[in-house]
Scaffold this active site. Structure first.
Site, PDB file in Angstrom:
ATOM      1  N   GLN A 101     -32.697 -46.170   6.619  1.00  0.00           N
ATOM      2  CA  GLN A 101     -32.255 -47.957   6.196  1.00  0.00           C
ATOM      3  C   GLN A 101     -32.209 -48.787   5.578  1.00  0.00           C
ATOM      4  OE1 GLN A 101     -32.164 -49.198  11.016  1.00  0.00           O
ATOM      5  NE2 GLN A 101     -33.493 -47.078  10.611  1.00  0.00           N
ATOM      6  N   ASN A 102     -33.934 -48.215   4.609  1.00  0.00           N
ATOM      7  CA  ASN A 102     -34.034 -49.392   4.012  1.00  0.00           C
ATOM      8  C   ASN A 102     -33.446 -49.003   2.447  1.00  0.00           C
ATOM      9  OD1 ASN A 102     -36.474 -49.759   5.452  1.00  0.00           O
ATOM     10  ND2 ASN A 102     -38.019 -47.566   4.567  1.00  0.00           N
ATOM     11  N   HIS A 119     -27.907 -48.289   3.691  1.00  0.00           N
ATOM     12  CA  HIS A 119     -27.630 -49.823   3.172  1.00  0.00           C
ATOM     13  C   HIS A 119     -27.680 -50.203   1.863  1.00  0.00           C
ATOM     14  CE1 HIS A 119     -28.947 -50.274   8.208  1.00  0.00           C
ATOM     15  NE2 HIS A 119     -27.757 -50.362   7.646  1.00  0.00           N
TER      16      HIS A 119
HETATM   17  C1  BV8 Z   1     -21.336 -52.262  10.444  1.00  0.00           C
HETATM   18  C2  BV8 Z   1     -29.241 -54.198   4.133  1.00  0.00           C
HETATM   19  C3  BV8 Z   1     -18.990 -52.581  11.131  1.00  0.00           C
HETATM   20  C4  BV8 Z   1     -30.051 -55.844   3.957  1.00  0.00           C
HETATM   21  C5  BV8 Z   1     -29.512 -54.361   6.247  1.00  0.00           C
HETATM   22  C6  BV8 Z   1     -22.295 -51.750  17.109  1.00  0.00           C
HETATM   23  C7  BV8 Z   1     -21.965 -50.902  16.024  1.00  0.00           C
HETATM   24  C8  BV8 Z   1     -21.721 -51.529  15.004  1.00  0.00           C
HETATM   25  C9  BV8 Z   1     -22.464 -53.083  14.788  1.00  0.00           C
HETATM   26  C10 BV8 Z   1     -23.162 -53.035  15.317  1.00  0.00           C
HETATM   27  C11 BV8 Z   1     -22.833 -52.905  16.546  1.00  0.00           C
HETATM   28  N1  BV8 Z   1     -23.680 -53.807  17.369  1.00  0.00           N
HETATM   29  C12 BV8 Z   1     -24.361 -55.657  16.536  1.00  0.00           C
HETATM   30  C13 BV8 Z   1     -23.338 -54.998  15.549  1.00  0.00           C
HETATM   31  C14 BV8 Z   1     -23.782 -55.742  13.493  1.00  0.00           C
HETATM   32  C15 BV8 Z   1     -25.292 -55.808  12.899  1.00  0.00           C
HETATM   33  C16 BV8 Z   1     -26.110 -55.357  14.466  1.00  0.00           C
HETATM   34  O1  BV8 Z   1     -26.384 -53.616  14.087  1.00  0.00           O
HETATM   35  N2  BV8 Z   1     -27.139 -56.282  14.629  1.00  0.00           N
HETATM   36  C17 BV8 Z   1     -28.048 -55.990  15.287  1.00  0.00           C
HETATM   37  C18 BV8 Z   1     -28.791 -56.951  14.519  1.00  0.00           C
HETATM   38  C19 BV8 Z   1     -27.384 -56.381  16.901  1.00  0.00           C
HETATM   39  N3  BV8 Z   1     -24.221 -54.500  12.600  1.00  0.00           N
HETATM   40  C20 BV8 Z   1     -23.865 -54.441  11.309  1.00  0.00           C
HETATM   41  O2  BV8 Z   1     -23.324 -55.405  11.063  1.00  0.00           O
HETATM   42  C21 BV8 Z   1     -23.657 -53.571  10.410  1.00  0.00           C
HETATM   43  N4  BV8 Z   1     -22.376 -53.124   9.999  1.00  0.00           N
HETATM   44  O3  BV8 Z   1     -21.520 -51.645  11.642  1.00  0.00           O
HETATM   45  O4  BV8 Z   1     -19.908 -52.646  10.078  1.00  0.00           O
HETATM   46  C22 BV8 Z   1     -18.356 -53.329  10.984  1.00  0.00           C
HETATM   47  C23 BV8 Z   1     -17.820 -54.195  10.643  1.00  0.00           C
HETATM   48  C24 BV8 Z   1     -17.819 -55.707  10.759  1.00  0.00           C
HETATM   49  C25 BV8 Z   1     -17.409 -55.927  12.159  1.00  0.00           C
HETATM   50  C26 BV8 Z   1     -18.680 -55.463  13.170  1.00  0.00           C
HETATM   51  C27 BV8 Z   1     -18.173 -54.179  12.738  1.00  0.00           C
HETATM   52  C28 BV8 Z   1     -24.844 -53.391   8.607  1.00  0.00           C
HETATM   53  C29 BV8 Z   1     -26.214 -52.945   9.314  1.00  0.00           C
HETATM   54  C30 BV8 Z   1     -26.347 -52.680   8.283  1.00  0.00           C
HETATM   55  C31 BV8 Z   1     -27.627 -54.341   7.899  1.00  0.00           C
HETATM   56  N5  BV8 Z   1     -28.125 -54.450   6.433  1.00  0.00           N
HETATM   57  N6  BV8 Z   1     -30.205 -53.857   5.459  1.00  0.00           N
HETATM   58  C32 BV8 Z   1     -31.844 -56.158   3.566  1.00  0.00           C
HETATM   59  O5  BV8 Z   1     -32.279 -55.601   3.506  1.00  0.00           O
HETATM   60  O6  BV8 Z   1     -31.493 -57.072   3.219  1.00  0.00           O
HETATM   61  S1  BV8 Z   1     -30.768 -53.841   7.958  1.00  0.00           S
HETATM   62  C33 BV8 Z   1     -32.470 -54.003   8.097  1.00  0.00           C
HETATM   63  O7  BV8 Z   1     -32.221 -54.487   8.563  1.00  0.00           O
HETATM   64  C34 BV8 Z   1     -32.884 -53.530   6.998  1.00  0.00           C
HETATM   65  O8  BV8 Z   1     -32.210 -52.364   6.387  1.00  0.00           O
HETATM   66  C35 BV8 Z   1     -33.249 -52.375   8.715  1.00  0.00           C
HETATM   67  O9  BV8 Z   1     -31.771 -51.111   8.833  1.00  0.00           O
HETATM   68  C36 BV8 Z   1     -33.194 -53.439   9.753  1.00  0.00           C
HETATM   69  C37 BV8 Z   1     -34.498 -53.653  10.262  1.00  0.00           C
HETATM   70  O10 BV8 Z   1     -34.654 -52.275  11.033  1.00  0.00           O
HETATM   71  P1  BV8 Z   1     -35.797 -51.674  10.790  1.00  0.00           P
HETATM   72  O11 BV8 Z   1     -35.402 -50.689   9.618  1.00  0.00           O
HETATM   73  O12 BV8 Z   1     -36.435 -50.688  11.549  1.00  0.00           O
HETATM   74  O13 BV8 Z   1     -36.960 -52.631  10.745  1.00  0.00           O
HETATM   75  P2  BV8 Z   1     -37.872 -53.652  11.877  1.00  0.00           P
HETATM   76  O14 BV8 Z   1     -38.279 -54.301  10.891  1.00  0.00           O
HETATM   77  O15 BV8 Z   1     -36.356 -53.607  13.110  1.00  0.00           O
HETATM   78  O16 BV8 Z   1     -39.089 -52.364  12.900  1.00  0.00           O
HETATM   79  C38 BV8 Z   1     -39.733 -52.222  11.767  1.00  0.00           C
HETATM   80  C39 BV8 Z   1     -40.784 -50.888  12.624  1.00  0.00           C
HETATM   81  O17 BV8 Z   1     -41.051 -50.554  12.266  1.00  0.00           O
HETATM   82  C40 BV8 Z   1     -40.708 -51.646  13.943  1.00  0.00           C
HETATM   83  O18 BV8 Z   1     -40.262 -50.527  14.973  1.00  0.00           O
HETATM   84  C41 BV8 Z   1     -42.366 -51.344  13.770  1.00  0.00           C
HETATM   85  O19 BV8 Z   1     -43.026 -51.297  14.561  1.00  0.00           O
HETATM   86  C42 BV8 Z   1     -42.502 -49.867  12.800  1.00  0.00           C
HETATM   87  N7  BV8 Z   1     -43.745 -49.968  11.552  1.00  0.00           N
HETATM   88  C43 BV8 Z   1     -44.416 -50.668  12.098  1.00  0.00           C
HETATM   89  N8  BV8 Z   1     -45.488 -51.081  11.154  1.00  0.00           N
HETATM   90  C44 BV8 Z   1     -45.109 -49.371  10.678  1.00  0.00           C
HETATM   91  C45 BV8 Z   1     -44.237 -49.264  11.693  1.00  0.00           C
HETATM   92  N9  BV8 Z   1     -43.992 -47.716  11.376  1.00  0.00           N
HETATM   93  C46 BV8 Z   1     -44.360 -46.628  11.032  1.00  0.00           C
HETATM   94  N10 BV8 Z   1     -45.266 -47.037   9.868  1.00  0.00           N
HETATM   95  C47 BV8 Z   1     -46.469 -48.431  10.196  1.00  0.00           C
HETATM   96  N11 BV8 Z   1     -46.700 -48.419   9.157  1.00  0.00           N
END
Ligand code: BV8
Length: 255
Positions: A101-102, A119
């Site tokens: 996802q990165n 992504h």
């Molecule tokens: C889409 C690029 C179709 C940009 C990113 C259901 C189906 C489809 C869509 C949706 C749905 N429900 C909601 C949606 C809409 C939306 C969505 O998911 N919203 C969320 C907030 C509810 N999804 C979309 O819009 C997607 N598009 O489905 O298109 C569509 C089209 C039109 C209309 C409707 C649908 C597009 C999603 C992609 C967005 N772009 N990135 C950029 O980077 O600037 S997402 C971005 O956030 C990242 O790329 C990454 O994927 C995401 C963050 O997630 P994580 O990677 O998990 O990071 P996070 O910070 O959350 O967590 C970090 C984890 O690491 C934590 O758990 C932590 O504990 C852990 N951690 C910390 N330290 C460590 C560690 N782990 C290991 N070692 C460590 N040391």
């Protein structure tokens, strides 16, 4: 944790191929803030889901471009950490496909050879209007007089803004990448899920799909996530520490 690492290693050691889903957590120990942390300091006052959208870019191209330039700077300074390197080393024993996802390039720089970026890529830029097709990639460094500190350049073909080549919220994921990742999740016997909160869809549904299709999900995350309930094994620690120990244990079992 030692017992769990050995259980996870014996699961992995029995496979010929595994699928790994990574999120921002795997890059945290490289100094690349996780997505929700990406707003520390200067960006503490913005909601990432309000910045990483086409509407935000159209509303204020300079603000969004500057946020990506700030993050690109962090990625440029970053090095792959022992977690990235361990995943690359795992290829000595198994076929490893990394669905990430990165948007950083740390898996590539660590030496992993089969990566599916769901992504996009933060270091690449493209025409906002996709004037020559999606994506119309633009080599901004080659644009005459381009200064990244002066906000987004214009597309040399059509004059639209140039934007980062990442998937914004509300945008479709690259069709082929998502299709291949979905097929791999359906056929996997083991899926390793590293450093994701499991919030962002549709990527976050992949571990659940894999589990429904009979895979054992192994999660590496210091905190509980949306994925944890479906994980057969949860290795509760930072990936930069856990993954090298896990890969070493796989090597010991296969040596
Ligand atoms: C889409 C690029 C179709 C940009 C990113 C259901 C189906 C489809 C869509 C949706 C749905 N429900 C909601 C949606 C809409 C939306 C969505 O998911 N919203 C969320 C907030 C509810 N999804 C979309 O819009 C997607 N598009 O489905 O298109 C569509 C089209 C039109 C209309 C409707 C649908 C597009 C999603 C992609 C967005 N772009 N990135 C950029 O980077 O600037 S997402 C971005 O956030 C990242 O790329 C990454 O994927 C995401 C963050 O997630 P994580 O990677 O998990 O990071 P996070 O910070 O959350 O967590 C970090 C984890 O690491 C934590 O758990 C932590 O504990 C852990 N951690 C910390 N330290 C460590 C560690 N782990 C290991 N070692 C460590 N040391």
């Amino acid at each position: 944790m030692l017992d769990q690492i050995h259980s996870a290693a014996s699961l992995l050691a029995r496979q010929r191929e595994i699928v790994v889903l990574t999120g921002a957590g795997v890059s945290k120990e490289s100094g690349v803030p996780t997505f929700r942390d990406a707003l520390d300091g200067l960006w503490a006052r913005y909601d990432p889901e309000q910045l990483a959208t086409a509407a935000a870019f159209e509303r204020d191209p300079r603000l969004v471009w500057d946020w990506y330039e700030y993050r690109r700077g962090l990625v440029r300074q970053a090095q792959p950490n022992p977690g990235h390197v361990a995943l690359a080393e795992l290829e000595r024993w198994l076929r490893v496909v990394i669905v990430t996802q990165n948007v950083d390039d740390l898996h590539q720089r660590a030496g992993s050879t089969d990566i599916i970026p769901l992504h996009g890529a933060i270091m690449r830029s493209k025409c906002f209007a996709a004037c020559l097709g999606e994506p119309t990639l633009i080599d901004v460094a080659g644009l005459a007089g381009f200064d990244p500190a002066q906000g987004p350049p214009r597309c040399p073909h059509c004059g639209a803004w140039v934007r980062p080549d990442v998937v914004w919220f509300g945008e479709m994921l690259p069709r082929d990448a998502l299709a291949r990742a979905t097929r791999l999740a359906q056929s996997a016997k083991v899926m390793l899920v590293v450093g994701t909160s499991g919030v962002v869809q549709p990527a976050a549904s992949l571990p659940f799909l894999a589990a429904r299709c009979g895979a054992a999900v192994i999660e590496v995350n210091p905190s509980r996530s949306e994925i944890t309930p479906t994980a057969a094994i949860w290795l509760a620690g930072p990936s930069g520490e856990v993954l090298p120990r896990l890969v070493q244990a796989v090597g010991e079992q296969l040596a």
